[in-house]
Design a protein around this motif. Structure first.
Motif, PDB file in Angstrom:
ATOM      1  N   GLY A 199       0.586   0.769  -3.359  1.00 29.76           N
ATOM      2  CA  GLY A 199      -0.848   0.474  -3.394  1.00 29.76           C
ATOM      3  C   GLY A 199      -1.530   0.878  -4.692  1.00 29.76           C
ATOM      4  O   GLY A 199      -2.760   0.990  -4.725  1.00 29.76           O
ATOM      5  N   TYR A 200      -0.759   1.117  -5.741  1.00 30.71           N
ATOM      6  CA  TYR A 200      -1.363   1.528  -7.014  1.00 30.71           C
ATOM      7  C   TYR A 200      -1.029   0.477  -8.069  1.00 30.71           C
ATOM      8  O   TYR A 200      -0.196   0.700  -8.946  1.00 30.71           O
ATOM      9  CB  TYR A 200      -0.887   2.937  -7.376  1.00 30.71           C
ATOM     10  N   ASP A 224       2.279   6.167   5.730  1.00 35.92           N
ATOM     11  CA  ASP A 224       2.689   7.578   5.618  1.00 35.92           C
ATOM     12  C   ASP A 224       3.309   8.042   6.935  1.00 35.92           C
ATOM     13  O   ASP A 224       4.253   8.824   6.945  1.00 35.92           O
ATOM     14  CB  ASP A 224       1.476   8.453   5.251  1.00 35.92           C
ATOM     15  N   ARG A 231      -5.151  15.656  13.054  1.00 34.55           N
ATOM     16  CA  ARG A 231      -5.098  15.105  11.698  1.00 34.55           C
ATOM     17  C   ARG A 231      -5.728  16.072  10.696  1.00 34.55           C
ATOM     18  O   ARG A 231      -5.246  16.245   9.589  1.00 34.55           O
ATOM     19  CB  ARG A 231      -5.852  13.775  11.685  1.00 34.55           C
ATOM     20  N   LYS A 268     -11.048  -0.024   0.245  1.00 33.79           N
ATOM     21  CA  LYS A 268     -10.225  -0.856  -0.643  1.00 33.79           C
ATOM     22  C   LYS A 268      -9.448  -1.936   0.107  1.00 33.79           C
ATOM     23  O   LYS A 268      -9.367  -3.076  -0.329  1.00 33.79           O
ATOM     24  CB  LYS A 268      -9.217   0.029  -1.381  1.00 33.79           C
ATOM     25  N   ARG A 298      -9.104  16.684   4.486  1.00 32.51           N
ATOM     26  CA  ARG A 298      -9.935  15.616   5.050  1.00 32.51           C
ATOM     27  C   ARG A 298     -11.262  16.138   5.617  1.00 32.51           C
ATOM     28  O   ARG A 298     -12.071  15.348   6.072  1.00 32.51           O
ATOM     29  CB  ARG A 298      -9.174  14.906   6.187  1.00 32.51           C
ATOM     30  N   GLY A 303      -4.829   1.734   6.751  1.00 27.63           N
ATOM     31  CA  GLY A 303      -5.111   3.102   6.289  1.00 27.63           C
ATOM     32  C   GLY A 303      -3.865   3.882   5.926  1.00 27.63           C
ATOM     33  O   GLY A 303      -3.023   3.416   5.153  1.00 27.63           O
ATOM     34  N   GLY A 304      -3.709   5.044   6.539  1.00 26.21           N
ATOM     35  CA  GLY A 304      -2.582   5.914   6.200  1.00 26.21           C
ATOM     36  C   GLY A 304      -1.338   5.666   7.050  1.00 26.21           C
ATOM     37  O   GLY A 304      -0.454   6.525   7.117  1.00 26.21           O
ATOM     38  N   GLY A 307       0.800  -1.229   0.000  1.00 26.51           N
ATOM     39  CA  GLY A 307       0.000   0.000   0.000  1.00 26.51           C
ATOM     40  C   GLY A 307       0.827   1.270   0.000  1.00 26.51           C
ATOM     41  O   GLY A 307       2.057   1.228   0.091  1.00 26.51           O
ATOM     42  N   ALA A 308       0.138   2.385  -0.128  1.00 26.10           N
ATOM     43  CA  ALA A 308       0.707   3.744  -0.183  1.00 26.10           C
ATOM     44  C   ALA A 308       1.481   3.963  -1.496  1.00 26.10           C
ATOM     45  O   ALA A 308       1.643   3.058  -2.306  1.00 26.10           O
ATOM     46  CB  ALA A 308       1.596   4.013   1.032  1.00 26.10           C
ATOM     47  N   LYS A 309       1.986   5.183  -1.658  1.00 32.50           N
ATOM     48  CA  LYS A 309       2.754   5.501  -2.874  1.00 32.50           C
ATOM     49  C   LYS A 309       4.115   4.806  -2.791  1.00 32.50           C
ATOM     50  O   LYS A 309       4.610   4.552  -1.692  1.00 32.50           O
ATOM     51  CB  LYS A 309       2.957   7.010  -2.968  1.00 32.50           C
ATOM     52  N   ARG A 322     -14.533  14.454   4.676  1.00 35.80           N
ATOM     53  CA  ARG A 322     -14.715  13.112   5.231  1.00 35.80           C
ATOM     54  C   ARG A 322     -15.217  13.181   6.665  1.00 35.80           C
ATOM     55  O   ARG A 322     -15.909  12.298   7.138  1.00 35.80           O
ATOM     56  CB  ARG A 322     -13.383  12.352   5.201  1.00 35.80           C
ATOM     57  N   ALA A 349      -2.269  -1.110   3.323  1.00 42.06           N
ATOM     58  CA  ALA A 349      -2.530   0.330   3.512  1.00 42.06           C
ATOM     59  C   ALA A 349      -3.097   0.934   2.229  1.00 42.06           C
ATOM     60  O   ALA A 349      -2.414   1.677   1.526  1.00 42.06           O
ATOM     61  CB  ALA A 349      -1.238   1.036   3.926  1.00 42.06           C
ATOM     62  N   LEU A 350      -4.341   0.600   1.933  1.00 52.23           N
ATOM     63  CA  LEU A 350      -4.978   1.131   0.720  1.00 52.23           C
ATOM     64  C   LEU A 350      -6.094   2.105   1.073  1.00 52.23           C
ATOM     65  O   LEU A 350      -6.812   2.560   0.200  1.00 52.23           O
ATOM     66  CB  LEU A 350      -5.576  -0.021  -0.113  1.00 52.23           C
ATOM     67  N   GLY A 351      -6.273   2.387   2.383  1.00 52.86           N
ATOM     68  CA  GLY A 351      -7.418   3.175   2.834  1.00 52.86           C
ATOM     69  C   GLY A 351      -8.668   2.298   2.769  1.00 52.86           C
ATOM     70  O   GLY A 351      -8.667   1.262   2.098  1.00 52.86           O
ATOM     71  N   PHE A 352      -9.716   2.699   3.493  1.00 56.43           N
ATOM     72  CA  PHE A 352     -10.946   1.918   3.411  1.00 56.43           C
ATOM     73  C   PHE A 352     -11.776   2.438   2.235  1.00 56.43           C
ATOM     74  O   PHE A 352     -11.630   3.608   1.880  1.00 56.43           O
ATOM     75  CB  PHE A 352     -11.730   2.011   4.744  1.00 56.43           C
TER      76      PHE A 352
END
Ligand code: UDP
Length: 249
Positions: free
Chosen positions: A140-141, A194, A217, A169, A224, A190-191, A112-114, A227, A164-167
């Motif tokens: 994660g891409y 990062d 946060r 996903k 955010r 999640g994040g 996950g993540a970049k 959200r 770590a793809l966020g919810f």
């Protein structure tokens, strides 16, 4: 969720009534005996989303453990008169598992993540937890149709798999792939990569203790705010649900 005992239901999402220490003990037993485990750390956003999406709802309620990540969930459990033991922040649990994994020489996979974020996170984890065997990682891409990541995980059989793809996903990826694996503790984080990479700062302890980590946060990542609008809706729904239940009793 498989075990029905010691559960607290919040807007129909079932939570384990368990302290962080007791949970870690259980997870150590399960990982040590190669028992496959799917753990969801659910916050109000996840609960609200699960109430709008039947498939996601069933994924969350069929996990082995669903734990309260976020003070909103604890407040809701108090409002319905069935207080959960304590908030277990996903990031804290992740760090605890890295620590235990390091002591026990477990293996781990990070998905996950970049790319630059997960590379940095893995490097930092390698430095801090040198005895944790990191068998692989991937950003994660990726192409969701390709099985190369799950093939790699199946082959390497890590003890811990952090997604770590966020919810939603991350939970969807785990539920679609978990049957292919023999063992492992799968957890959506999640994040958190990062934070491990040092790209995003965790709130200072006082903010965490005052239960205003969400505010920290929001200040760090103002994008955010949209959200977060779900939070008052969540509290309202819990309140209305409680009132309706009372008037029906
Ligand atoms: N992410 C990813 N693939 C995607 C979408 C998101 O790897 O297709 C990553 C993103 O780079 C970030 C994390 O998932 O690292 C999402 O973090 P966020 O703070 O949104 O998650 P939350 O903790 O709120 O679930």
């Amino acid at each position: 969720m498989k075990e029905e005992k010691n559960k607290v239901k919040i807007l129909n999402v079932l939570f384990n009534h368990i302290t962080k220490n007791a949970l870690v003990k259980k997870l150590v037993e399960r990982v040590s005996s190669n028992q496959k485990t799917f753990l969801v750390t659910a916050n109000p956003e996840i609960i609200m989303y699960a109430n709008t999406d039947k498939d996601y709802f069933s994924i969350v309620n069929n996990a082995d453990y669903t734990i309260p990540d976020g003070i909103g969930v604890i407040i809701a459990s108090k409002m319905i008169g069935n207080p959960l033991s304590e908030r277990i922040a996903g990031y804290d649990l992740l760090v605890e598992l890295l620590k235990v994994g390091n002591e026990k020489g477990w293996s781990a996979y990070f998905l996950g993540a970049k790319k630059e974020v997960v590379d940095k996170a893995v490097n930092n984890v390698k430095t801090t937890y040198p005895d944790l065997d990191i068998v692989g990682w991937h950003d994660g891409y990726f192409d969701w149709e390709s099985s190369s990541i799950s093939d790699e995980i199946r082959e390497k059989k890590p003890d811990l798999i952090f997604v770590a793809l966020g919810f939603p996903k991350q939970e969807i990826w785990i539920s679609e792939n978990i049957n292919a694996f023999e063992k492992g503790l799968f957890m959506g984080v999640g994040g958190s990569f990062d934070v491990l990479a040092g790209e995003v700062k965790r709130a200072p302890l006082v903010w965490q203790k005052m239960n205003i980590e969400w505010l920290y946060r929001l200040i760090q990542q103002p994008s955010r705010w949209k959200r977060m609008l779900v939070l008052p809706q969540f509290v309202y729904k819990v309140f209305v649900g409680k009132y309706i239940k009372k008037t029906n009793e």
